[in-house]
Write an enzyme that holds these catalytic residues in place. Structure first.
Site, PDB file in Angstrom:
ATOM      1  CG  ASN A 133      -1.711   1.292   1.317  1.00 43.54           C
ATOM      2  OD1 ASN A 133      -2.576   1.562   0.491  1.00 43.54           O
ATOM      3  ND2 ASN A 133      -1.387   2.118   2.305  1.00 43.54           N
ATOM      4  CG  ASP A 204      -1.272   5.498   0.884  1.00 44.07           C
ATOM      5  OD1 ASP A 204      -0.713   5.700   1.980  1.00 44.07           O
ATOM      6  OD2 ASP A 204      -2.380   4.937   0.767  1.00 44.07           O
ATOM      7  CG  ASP A 235       0.202  -3.815   6.076  1.00 46.10           C
ATOM      8  OD1 ASP A 235      -0.227  -4.204   7.171  1.00 46.10           O
ATOM      9  OD2 ASP A 235       0.519  -2.627   5.850  1.00 46.10           O
ATOM     10  CG  HIS A 239      -6.239   1.465   3.749  1.00 48.35           C
ATOM     11  ND1 HIS A 239      -7.315   2.286   3.972  1.00 48.35           N
ATOM     12  CD2 HIS A 239      -6.110   0.692   4.855  1.00 48.35           C
ATOM     13  CE1 HIS A 239      -7.808   2.039   5.189  1.00 48.35           C
ATOM     14  NE2 HIS A 239      -7.100   1.068   5.732  1.00 48.35           N
ATOM     15  CD  GLU A 272      -4.225  -5.051   8.233  1.00 43.10           C
ATOM     16  OE1 GLU A 272      -4.261  -4.644   9.391  1.00 43.10           O
ATOM     17  OE2 GLU A 272      -3.500  -4.536   7.362  1.00 43.10           O
TER      18      GLU A 272
END
Ligand code: CA
Length: 524
Positions: A133, A204, A235, A239, A272
């Protein structure tokens, strides 16, 4: 033994003596052959830094971890998930500066390849954390991107002008993450700000940039093909794109899975997605295994309020949601992980409740993950460092691999009986974990079976049938501190043989007595 060491050990010995008063749990029947098969087996999450130190510098490392593979094998573990090990300025290493390396504190790539070989020779799969991410702020891509707006790496990240409503907060009425000023960060002398969802140290990555996508596939291929890992824990999977682009997130992971399957057809991916089950479900198409946070919250609620009667129904509903999206999904169940208070602390250091949590984890559906130290009852509450404390292998003077990089606040020689002592005690939480894992690994019903809730007129009791092929089990737990007396419904009276019992549970015909925090598993 030095006197001071003896003194430090006394509380642990007292704890051990107290626990020896109760009757050991019974595994009444134990088939010879293991039936579980990864990815349906039990996995174990390791924070390398706190696990085992091989060279006495106080920091856990790969060679230390290799030396503990026999311990994991003996426990019945079929895979490890290793938290990030690549170069990074922080102790937790989620801000990666080199996706192809191993942090020198942890060892070398050769050490890691040896670890993978040793794990595989024991039938243990290796899953590593892949943090896509965001990169670390010190990653060469970001350094170039920040230093030079003309750099090809500029577009590897997400930028917006300082007057843009996204960064000024004027567009915040939309409620989307992209308009929250908290996520935008400045570079000195630059009119543009960069997006870093978690904090400024983790910019990001921009997945609208195809070259960046290719970079992440290259990283994945490297670890699968050159290093030989079996899969990734992804992970922050929700996002990748901001929260107003959920469908783009789902699609990215489908593309990522397809790319990784080209490199390794049986690659394992566990994501996740920190959310309720209905938000998690659409991700199962790209990420075949997902952590079941919803069930971890439900188990904790049940133990806190002593009501277990809705657990099986909740789990059946969650599975139903996932199955509609991907019939082959893998339900990765947990009690807690490196981002949550440890289960032992959450249940107020109540050993009976912690043991019940484990009994639920290993008998409900799913492919459970243990967070390192959970099996010896380690404690820990936020801040994060304190839920990632050193594993306690042995008494201080005999502990050759205890890490010392962090002063523990919760899991100390005063509060935790070391692993080596627990291994000798049939009543320890470690023995309880080992028995339950053994039970699960040898049961097709517990490993592969669906769940059929059974309701009793006592809300403390969690009852359900697990069935697969020829094996059928009736599982009964009392999640409260009060004795529960129940009657097995007539249509289930064929469950007569005791398969497992804990805390003196007993059945007399259809009448069952479940003392506080006890379990009874019956087969036909
Ligand atoms: Ca070390």
């Amino acid at each position: 033994m030095k006197k001071s060491n003896l003194y430090r050990l006394l509380p642990a010995i007292a704890l051990l003596a107290a626990s020896a008063c109760s009757t050991p749990e019974k595994l009444v029947t134990q088939p010879d052959e293991k039936v579980s098969q990864w990815p349906r087996g039990v996995s174990y999450e390791i924070f390398v830094q706190s696990f085992c130190d091989s060279d006495n510098d106080g920091i856990g490392d790969i060679k230390g971890m290799t030396s503990k593979l026999d311990y994991l094998d003996d426990l019945g573990i079929e895979a490890v998930w290793l938290m990030p090990m690549s170069p990074s300025p922080s102790y937790h290493k989620y801000d990666v500066t080199d996706y192809y390396g191993i942090h020198p504190d942890y060892g070398t790539m050769e050490d890691f390849k040896a670890f993978v070989d040793e794990a595989h020779s024991r039938g243990i799969k290796v899953v590593i954390d892949l943090v896509l991410n965001h990169s670390g702020k010190d990653h060469p891509w970001f350094k170039e991107a920040a230093a030079n707006p003309e750099s090809p790496y500029r577009d590897y990240y997400v930028w917006a002008h300082k007057d843009d409503p996204m960064t000024t907060g004027e567009g915040k009425t939309t409620g989307a993450d992209s308009y929250n000023t908290r996520h935008w960060h400045s570079v000195e002398g630059d009119d543009y700000k960069y997006f870093g969802y978690f904090w400024g140290g983790m910019p990001d990555l921009n997945f609208d940039n195809q070259k960046l996508r290719e970079e992440t596939y290259k990283i994945g291929r490297y670890w699968l093909q050159e290093v030989g890992v079996d899969g990734f824990r992804l992970d922050a999977a929700r996002h990748i794109f901001p929260d107003d682009r959920e469908a783009d997130n789902h699609d990215f992971w489908k593309e990522f899975k397809a790319e990784m399957q080209k490199a390794k057809p049986d690659v394992y991916l566990v994501g996740e997605v920190w959310a309720e089950a209905d938000k998690v479900a659409p991700y199962t198409k790209g990420l075949p295994a997902l952590f079941n946070f919803e069930m971890s919250w439900a188990i904790l609620r049940a133990l806190k309020n002593g009501n277990g009667d809705s657990l099986a129904t909740i789990h059946a509903q969650v599975m139903d949601l996932y199955e509609k999206q991907n019939p082959d999904f893998i339900d990765a169940t947990i009690l807690s992980n490196h981002d949550q208070n440890r289960i032992m602390s959450e249940v107020g250091n109540d050993m009976q409740k912690a043991k019940m949590a484990a009994a639920l984890l290993f008998t409900l559906p799913g492919s459970p993950y243990i967070y390192y130290g959970e099996e010896i009852g380690m404690r820990g509450k936020k801040p994060d460092e304190q839920i990632r404390e050193p594993f306690i292998w042995n008494a201080p003077h005999q502990d050759s691999c205890r890490t010392t990089w962090l002063q523990p606040q919760y899991s100390t020689d005063q509060s935790i009986i070391p692993m080596a002592m627990q291994a000798e005690d049939g009543n320890s939480i470690l023995s309880h974990y080992k028995n339950l894992i053994g039970l699960r690994n040898n049961s097709t019903a517990l490993t592969f079976g669906d769940i059929d809730p059974v309701t009793f007129d006592n809300s403390s009791v969690s009852g359900f049938v697990r069935a697969h092929e020829s094996e059928e089990l009736l599982v009964l737990h009392n999640v409260s501190g009060n004795l529960a007396t129940i009657t097995i419904p007539e249509e289930l009276q064929h469950f007569r043989k005791v398969k497992y019992q804990h805390n003196n549970s007993r059945a007399n015909g259809r009448n069952v007595q479940l003392p506080p925090y006890s379990t009874l598993i019956l087969s036909r």
